[in-house]
Write a protein that holds these residues in place. Structure first.
Motif, short mmCIF file in Angstrom:
data_model
loop_
_atom_site.label_atom_id
_atom_site.label_comp_id
_atom_site.label_asym_id
_atom_site.label_seq_id
_atom_site.Cartn_x
_atom_site.Cartn_y
_atom_site.Cartn_z
N HIS A 1 0.96 -1.21 0.08
CA HIS A 1 -0.01 0.07 0.01
C HIS A 1 0.91 1.12 0.00
N GLY A 2 2.03 1.42 0.50
CA GLY A 2 2.97 2.40 0.70
C GLY A 2 2.63 3.65 1.43
N THR A 3 1.87 3.26 2.57
CA THR A 3 1.15 4.49 3.28
C THR A 3 2.42 5.06 4.29
N MET A 4 2.43 6.27 4.62
CA MET A 4 2.94 6.85 5.62
C MET A 4 2.22 6.46 6.87
N ALA A 5 3.01 6.65 7.95
CA ALA A 5 2.48 6.52 9.30
C ALA A 5 1.89 5.16 9.73
N ASN A 6 2.30 4.14 9.30
CA ASN A 6 1.84 2.64 9.55
C ASN A 6 2.65 2.31 10.65
N ALA A 7 3.77 2.68 10.99
CA ALA A 7 4.82 1.88 11.85
C ALA A 7 4.11 1.54 13.19
N TYR A 8 3.96 2.58 13.87
CA TYR A 8 3.77 2.61 15.33
C TYR A 8 2.19 2.12 15.53
N PRO A 9 1.38 2.40 14.78
CA PRO A 9 0.23 1.73 14.95
C PRO A 9 0.16 0.27 14.61
N GLN A 10 0.95 -0.28 13.79
CA GLN A 10 0.98 -1.74 13.52
C GLN A 10 1.75 -2.42 14.74
N ALA A 11 2.66 -1.68 15.09
CA ALA A 11 3.29 -2.18 16.39
C ALA A 11 2.56 -2.16 17.44
N MET A 12 1.76 -1.34 17.70
CA MET A 12 0.52 -1.53 18.79
C MET A 12 -0.26 -2.78 18.71
N GLY A 13 -0.56 -3.20 17.57
CA GLY A 13 -1.51 -4.42 17.24
C GLY A 13 -0.30 -5.46 17.59
N ALA A 14 0.91 -5.48 17.09
CA ALA A 14 1.84 -6.63 17.38
C ALA A 14 2.01 -6.80 19.07
N MET A 15 2.15 -5.56 19.69
CA MET A 15 2.57 -5.66 21.23
C MET A 15 1.19 -6.20 21.93
N ALA A 16 -0.04 -5.88 21.48
CA ALA A 16 -1.17 -6.22 22.02
C ALA A 16 -1.31 -7.92 22.00
N ALA A 17 -0.58 -8.44 20.88
CA ALA A 17 -0.82 -9.94 20.39
C ALA A 17 0.41 -10.68 21.02
N TYR A 18 1.41 -9.90 21.25
CA TYR A 18 2.77 -10.64 22.02
C TYR A 18 3.33 -9.78 23.14
N PRO A 19 2.51 -9.81 24.16
CA PRO A 19 3.04 -8.86 25.30
C PRO A 19 4.33 -9.34 25.91
N GLY A 20 5.05 -10.43 25.73
CA GLY A 20 6.26 -10.89 26.17
C GLY A 20 7.20 -10.50 25.34
N ARG A 21 7.19 -10.03 24.04
CA ARG A 21 7.95 -9.73 22.90
C ARG A 21 8.44 -8.24 22.96
N GLN A 22 9.53 -7.96 22.62
CA GLN A 22 10.24 -6.67 22.17
C GLN A 22 9.65 -6.27 21.01
N VAL A 23 8.76 -5.22 20.92
CA VAL A 23 8.22 -4.60 19.88
C VAL A 23 8.90 -3.35 19.49
N ILE A 24 9.26 -3.00 18.18
CA ILE A 24 10.11 -1.72 17.86
C ILE A 24 9.43 -1.09 16.65
N SER A 25 9.05 0.17 16.68
CA SER A 25 8.66 0.73 15.43
C SER A 25 9.93 1.71 14.99
N MET A 26 10.19 1.71 13.84
CA MET A 26 10.98 2.60 13.10
C MET A 26 10.22 3.67 12.38
N SER A 27 10.02 4.71 13.13
CA SER A 27 9.06 5.82 12.53
C SER A 27 10.08 6.84 11.71
N GLY A 28 9.36 7.47 10.75
CA GLY A 28 9.77 8.61 10.24
C GLY A 28 9.29 9.88 10.99
N ASP A 29 9.96 11.00 10.90
CA ASP A 29 9.37 12.13 11.58
C ASP A 29 8.02 12.62 11.14
N GLY A 30 7.85 12.43 9.58
CA GLY A 30 6.52 12.54 8.82
C GLY A 30 5.53 11.71 9.24
#
Length: 570
Positions: A403-432
């Motif tokens: 899809h090539g969207t901006m602003a996907n990283a930390y929202p997708q990381a939220m879903g990952a963190m909710a599903a895997y609470p014991g894992r390290q979840v890292i969002s690599m976000s651009g300032d835009g």
């Protein structure tokens, strides 16, 4: 008799859903009240687009159903971009899209809209619940379509329908058949004949090969073939694979491109790679895909077979002769080693006050856990993830590649963190990307989602700048005036670090990763980085040179010198 809202929620839970992302209000109030009484957790986001992205992140990484729900009109419309992203990723998501009461439908009532026209273009299922007795049946069909076809399913419900009651008499339930699809014997014989006659073969594996790595490695050994892969396949192709030679495409590397060019046959397995210019001639391409409509969709192919990658390879192996000439494989491996060394060289820091994003990413690669989950914003962070993070252990990677969207990283990381609470979840976000949906930093605190957000703060829309410069244009309207994101994080109740000097990065990053709860690391990185393709064309050099001339005439000599030094002379 049972309320329709209770039936809908129960059907979602029975289908395996654990969380629903959204914002409460008017037409979903009865639905959310049913959620409150159920085992389905409600994740209260601040913007519905974030909810769509988070649900898609959870569903993509787990392979299980995630849910989001929106109110009529603007509430549901705000989901659209997140739903498109999730659908194109093949994430099994159900969206409960609500509309105005049936007494007002078709009369131009405030916030009324035609949900079907909006969502049928980004879904595998899109249907109204038209009668209370349909409630369970429609939701089950939606969940089954999402899980078996891979994508978003939309259930449209008028707000007053949730208040209706139904006998809920028939035991509709989700079925998950596991079929094994392979080509016909005569097709496999013809493919084996071509592969046996070929001097050199390069395998090109996509997301459709994710459950077939053992078979893929067996095929590579049989054919003495290197394995190039798509960007979406990085996490499962690279680890423990001595036939791996990286990617092709604009974000790829020289080894992958050269291995494809030098092969007599490019065997595409479970990939629908979009960029025609990176394919060889028609006669060289053989494509295997479970979707017949994908055969020859991106480039003309000499032979196309319909089947799942694993079963197809299993049926093919016994028909193949063992190849013994490793020249092609050895050359590809040698170039891959050079490519990796080149990436390492890009990450070397020469000036403590000018932090290269590659340097930051290599530090992250060293310090992050072997089972970390990484997400990256579309644009430059996506490139740094693909080129400079090592796929090892149980690491997972998710970015917006289709899809090539901006602003996907930390929202997708939220879903990952909710599903895997014991894992390290890292969002690599651009300032835009961060500033586009920054309000949901508050959700991280409220929902106790301890993701770690790394912000590549270059003060610009960096990938757009690169596109403009490569086209010979002056970069225009890309400048960003940013806050100190670490202070914004602290104001939102998160922990925050700011790094302006390379010498401070290692300690700050280690503290950030070790912090309890959600945390932000704001790193001021160089704004003059070019994402260089694996093979630079003359036209690209000429266009970039033209940018340099224009920039000098525009009084930006220092910037041009920095661009040349950091991207062409290193």
């Amino acid at each position: 008799m049972t309320k329709v809202s209770d039936v809908v929620v129960d059907a979602l839970v029975q289908a395996g859903a654990k969380r629903c992302y959204g914002i409460v209000g008017d037409t979903i109030n009865h639905f959310t009240d049913s959620v409150r009484k159920s085992d389905l957790a409600w994740v209260h986001v601040r913007h519905e687009e974030v909810g769509g992205l988070a649900a898609g992140g959870e569903a993509f990484l787990t392979g299980e159903l995630a849910v989001c729900a929106g109110t009529c009109g603007p509430g549901t419309l705000h989901f659209v971009n997140g739903i498109f992203e999730s659908h194109r990723n093949g994430a099994p998501v159900v969206l409960i899209a609500t509309d105005v009461a049936r007494t007002e439908a078709g009369l131009g009532f405030p916030q009324e809209l035609n949900q079907r026209k909006i969502y049928e273009q980004c879904s595998v299922f899109c249907e109204y619940i038209s009668h209370p007795d349909q409630a369970r049946r429609i939701v089950v069909q939606a969940a089954q379509a999402a899980l078996t076809k891979g994508g978003v399913a939309v259930v449209i419900v008028n707000g007053d329908m949730f208040e209706e009651t139904t006998k809920d008499a028939l035991p509709w339930s989700v079925h998950r058949p596991k079929s094994r699809l392979r080509p016909a014997d005569d097709e496999l014989d013809a493919l084996a004949e071509r592969l046996n006659a070929a001097g050199t073969v390069t395998l090109y594996a996509g997301i459709g090969a994710r459950d077939a790595k053992p078979q893929l490695l067996a095929l590579a050994k049989k054919l003495c073939a290197p394995i190039a892969h798509t960007s979406r396949s990085k996490e499962f192709i690279e680890p423990g694979n001595d036939h791996n030679i990286g990617m092709i495409g604009i974000l790829g590397n020289k080894a992958g491109v050269e291995a494809v060019d030098a092969a007599d046959i490019m065997l595409c397995l479970g990939t629908d790679f979009a960029y025609t210019q990176f394919y060889p001639g028609q006669d060289k391409i053989v494509q295997v895909d479970r979707d017949p409509s994908h055969i020859g969709r991106r480039a003309p192919v000499g032979m196309g077979l319909v089947g799942d990658v694993g079963p197809t390879i299993e049926a093919l192996l016994g028909r193949l002769d063992q190849k013994t000439d490793t020249t092609h494989l050895d050359k590809s491996r040698k170039q891959w080693a050079k490519d990796l060394e080149g990436y390492k060289h890009e990450a070397e820091e020469s000036d403590a006050s000018l932090i290269h994003p590659q340097f930051v990413t290599h530090a992250l690669d060293r310090l992050a856990a072997d089972d970390a989950i990484f997400t990256a914003d579309g644009g430059s962070p996506m490139v740094w993830l693909l080129r400079h993070l090592t796929a090892k252990g149980d690491r997972r990677f998710l970015t917006s590649l289709l899809h090539g969207t901006m602003a996907n990283a930390y929202p997708q990381a939220m879903g990952a963190m909710a599903a895997y609470p014991g894992r390290q979840v890292i969002s690599m976000s651009g300032d835009g990307g961060m500033t586009m949906l920054m309000g949901d930093l508050l959700t991280l605190k409220q929902e106790k989602l301890p993701i770690k957000i790394l912000i590549y703060n270059n003060g610009s829309l960096g990938f757009v700048e690169m596109e403009q410069r490569v086209e010979g244009l002056l970069d225009t309207y890309t400048n960003l005036e940013n806050p100190d994101f670490s202070k914004v994080a602290i104001a939102c109740g998160l922990k925050g670090w700011r790094v302006d000097n390379a010498n401070d990065l290692e300690n700050a990053m280690a503290e950030w990763l070790a912090a309890e709860g959600p945390a932000v690391l704001d790193v001021r990185v160089s704004s003059v980085e070019l994402v260089m393709p694996p093979k630079v064309e003359v036209g690209q050099v000429a266009s970039t040179t033209l940018f340099g001339v224009k920039a000098v005439l525009d009084g930006r000599l220092r910037e041009v010198v920095s661009l040349l030094r950091d991207n062409f002379l290193r």
